[in-house]
Design an enzyme around this catalytic site. Structure first.
Site, PDB file in Angstrom:
ATOM      1  N   HIS A   1      45.526  34.051  51.115  1.00 34.16           N
ATOM      2  CA  HIS A   1      46.011  35.317  51.694  1.00 34.16           C
ATOM      3  C   HIS A   1      47.453  35.219  52.180  1.00 34.16           C
ATOM      4  CE1 HIS A   1      41.565  35.259  52.914  1.00 34.16           C
ATOM      5  NE2 HIS A   1      41.644  36.082  51.888  1.00 34.16           N
TER       6      HIS A   1
ATOM      7  N   ARG B   1      30.896  33.727  52.709  1.00 31.53           N
ATOM      8  CA  ARG B   1      31.298  32.318  52.627  1.00 31.53           C
ATOM      9  C   ARG B   1      31.108  31.621  53.965  1.00 31.53           C
ATOM     10  NH1 ARG B   1      37.172  33.517  50.285  1.00 31.53           N
ATOM     11  NH2 ARG B   1      36.561  35.478  49.314  1.00 31.53           N
TER      12      ARG B   1
ATOM     13  N   GLU C   1      49.569  44.101  50.416  1.00 29.72           N
ATOM     14  CA  GLU C   1      49.948  42.975  49.551  1.00 29.72           C
ATOM     15  C   GLU C   1      50.717  43.445  48.318  1.00 29.72           C
ATOM     16  OE1 GLU C   1      45.838  41.886  50.244  1.00 29.72           O
ATOM     17  OE2 GLU C   1      46.407  39.794  49.951  1.00 29.72           O
TER      18      GLU C   1
ATOM     19  N   ARG D   1      50.225  38.925  41.042  1.00 26.39           N
ATOM     20  CA  ARG D   1      49.612  38.144  42.126  1.00 26.39           C
ATOM     21  C   ARG D   1      48.974  36.905  41.514  1.00 26.39           C
ATOM     22  NH1 ARG D   1      43.843  38.351  44.632  1.00 26.39           N
ATOM     23  NH2 ARG D   1      44.174  36.992  46.402  1.00 26.39           N
TER      24      ARG D   1
ATOM     25  N   ASN E   1      47.251  42.322  39.211  1.00 28.26           N
ATOM     26  CA  ASN E   1      46.397  41.241  39.703  1.00 28.26           C
ATOM     27  C   ASN E   1      45.296  41.057  38.659  1.00 28.26           C
ATOM     28  OD1 ASN E   1      44.662  39.559  41.014  1.00 28.26           O
ATOM     29  ND2 ASN E   1      44.406  40.837  42.829  1.00 28.26           N
TER      30      ASN E   1
END
Ligand code: AMP
Length: 402
Positions: free
Chosen positions: A184, A245, A388, A95, A7
């Site tokens: 996601h 956020r 993941e 990813r 990633n």
């Protein structure tokens, strides 16, 4: 068989080497502050329980290449390494945060795919450039090892236009591909499949609400195994209230703040990204901290948690209408897996909708994919730890036909 999952960000590389027989990691780590005066590499190798080898290196990594070089050195270290040389790596899975409308499933990397990821940069300017560099460096350092890209947006590409379009003039979609993409997706897909296993039926027969609650957070409505709606939007700023956020809000607020505070639209968006959400309301984005403040009577912390769980409930409610019948609600990620109070607040007093929690199971969840709802609850509530990296590694094996 061993798969390396990468990633790569603009100044960091996270990695994990997985043994696909067990699905367990052999090594993992992160290179940070690439390009800065001083960088760091934190590496862990799992050399059979309980032996664990940890190494923390502080030195400059001028580019991703030097960082990845150091990772390879640690992976192949004669004493503490987990592989003899890189020929043991059967495939590499990357990813990728954004695949736009170009990518609806994982694919093997070739020149055209790499160009596609570059073409999507306007939709993910902070992420996709780093991913491109990660692929280029891997191509150089692991010649002959095939690579696959797995997109965080791909799972949501099954949404219909009624779910992904915004109510703004159509030409913005045509000209700039402005629409909801979600995020996601790799996590939503992984826990959806695990939930189907717990339910004991094929994923294609399952209707689920998957609730990924990390520092970034999103929900998905999964209809007969496919995503039919998701809370995040064009960027990972939309949807529910997150750590820092803001989630969905009245778009006119951008102009209002910009005007009153003499800030540019970009500055307002940065504030919505880094200074808002739970942190903006109560000063902390960590649920552990928020709970301890609530215990001490901190009203702002209580308000922040109340607002966040209220918004999650609103999305779950709307997805019940979208799905018609729901088999299970699935909690996952940092908060979803570790915060029984958050889960309890989200699912309380919903017996009329078929959601009956088992408080004991909720507060004593044992980290196996299992129900925290009562045995006779018509809608099951599961907690499933996301993975993941394993999902990306599995996709890599599937795409390469290994
Ligand atoms: P993630 O982005 O999935 O790594 O999730 C990170 C978030 O999970 C943190 O910001 C915390 O709010 C939350 N978290 C982690 N551990 C716990 C815990 N033990 N209890 C409550 N929340 C937790």
């Amino acid at each position: 068989m061993k798969i390396l999952v990468i990633n790569a960000g603009s100044s960091s590389i996270k990695y994990q080497l997985l043994d696909m027989t067990s699905g367990n990691p052999l090594a993992s780590g992160i290179v940070e502050r690439i390009g800065e005066e001083m960088g760091s590499l934190t590496h862990k190798a799992f050399l059979g329980t309980p032996k664990e080898f940890k190494e923390a290196i502080e030195c400059a990594f001028p580019t991703h290449k030097e960082g990845m070089h150091e990772v390879v050195r640690l992976l192949t270290d004669p004493e503490k390494g987990v592989i003899k040389d890189s020929s043991e790596i059967a495939g590499i899975g990357h990813r990728i945060v954004h695949g736009g409308e170009l990518f609806s499933k994982p694919v093997e990397v070739d020149a055209e795919v790499l160009q596609g990821i570059r073409d999507v940069i306007p939709l993910a300017p902070l992420h996709n450039p780093g991913h491109v560099i990660g692929i280029e460096v891997a191509t150089e350092l692991f010649p002959g090892v095939r690579q696959v890209v797995v997109f965080d947006t791909a799972f949501h590409q099954t949404m219909e236009p009624k779910a992904f379009m915004y109510g703004i003039p159509y030409e913005y979609y045509e000209e700039f591909a402005l629409r909801r993409y979600g995020a996601h997706g790799t996590s939503h897909k992984y826990v959806a499949r695990e939930a189907a296993k717990v339910l004991g039926k094929p994923l294609e027969e399952c209707n689920l609400v998957t609730v990924h609650l990390g520092n970034g957070a999103s929900l998905s409505a999964v209809k007969k195994g496919k995503c039919s709606d998701t809370s995040m939007g064009l960027t990972p700023l939309g949807g529910i209230i997150m750590g820092t956020r803001c989630g969905d809000l009245d778009p006119a607020i951008v102009g209002f703040i910009s005007d009153k505070k003499d800030m540019s639209a970009a500055e307002v968006v940065t504030m919505f990204t880094n200074e808002s959400g739970l942190k903006g309301i109560c000063g902390s984005n960590d649920l552990r901290d928020i709970h301890s403040r609530i215990e001490k009577g901190d009203e702002r912390a209580e308000l922040a948690l109340d607002m966040a769980t209220h918004r999650v409930r609103q999305f779950i409610g709307s997805y019940f209408f979208e799905l018609g019948k729901v088999d299970a609600i699935v909690f996952t990620a940092g908060i979803g897996e570790n915060d029984p109070e958050y889960r309890a607040r989200t699912c309380s007093d919903l017996e009329n909708f078929g959601i009956i929690m088992d408080s004991d199971k909720n507060w004593n969840w044992d980290r196996t994919p299992s129900a925290i709802s009562a045995d006779d609850s018509p809608v099951k509530v599961f907690v499933i730890a996301t993975n993941e990296e394993l999902e990306i590694a599995n996709d890599t094996v599937a795409v390469l036909g290994l």
